[in-house]
Design a protein around this motif. Structure first.
Motif: not given
Length: 107
Positions: A78-96
């Motif tokens: 994503s451009p947000r990630a590529k541009d360094g605009m996503l915080s390290p606090a962003a989380r990716v979690v599996e959603w059951n």
């Protein structure tokens, strides 16, 4: 029923503190992010997304992937990630998902 059971991942996003200033200086950033959202939705990868209310740079993306590693790799494009605009606090979690799976996954 397919043997492949897609998994859903909730991406709880947060932008860095500099995000609002950055997007003022780089108006193309939001256009690129919107185009990325639309591209991922057309691919069937991004199922829904949106900011929390009131808008404060946080939100959620629901994506479909086979593994958490694949989900994280998608987020990283994503451009947000590529541009360094996503915080390290962003989380990716599996959603059951228990109720409403049929709204997202057509098996």
């Amino acid at each position: 029923m397919n043997q492949f059971m897609p998994k859903l991942f909730a991406v709880v996003v947060a932008t860095v503190a500099e995000y609002y200033e950055y997007k003022k200086e780089h108006p193309e950033h939001d256009l690129a992010q919107l185009a990325w959202f639309e591209e991922q939705a057309k691919k069937g990868v991004l199922l829904c997304c949106g900011p929390f209310v009131p808008p404060d740079g946080t939100g959620i993306w629901i994506i479909e992937a086979e593994t958490i590693e694949e989900a994280k790799a998608i987020v990283d494009t994503s451009p947000r990630a590529k541009d360094g605009m996503l915080s390290p606090a962003a989380r990716v979690v599996e959603w059951n998902i228990h109720i409403g799976r049929d709204l997202f996954i057509k098996e």
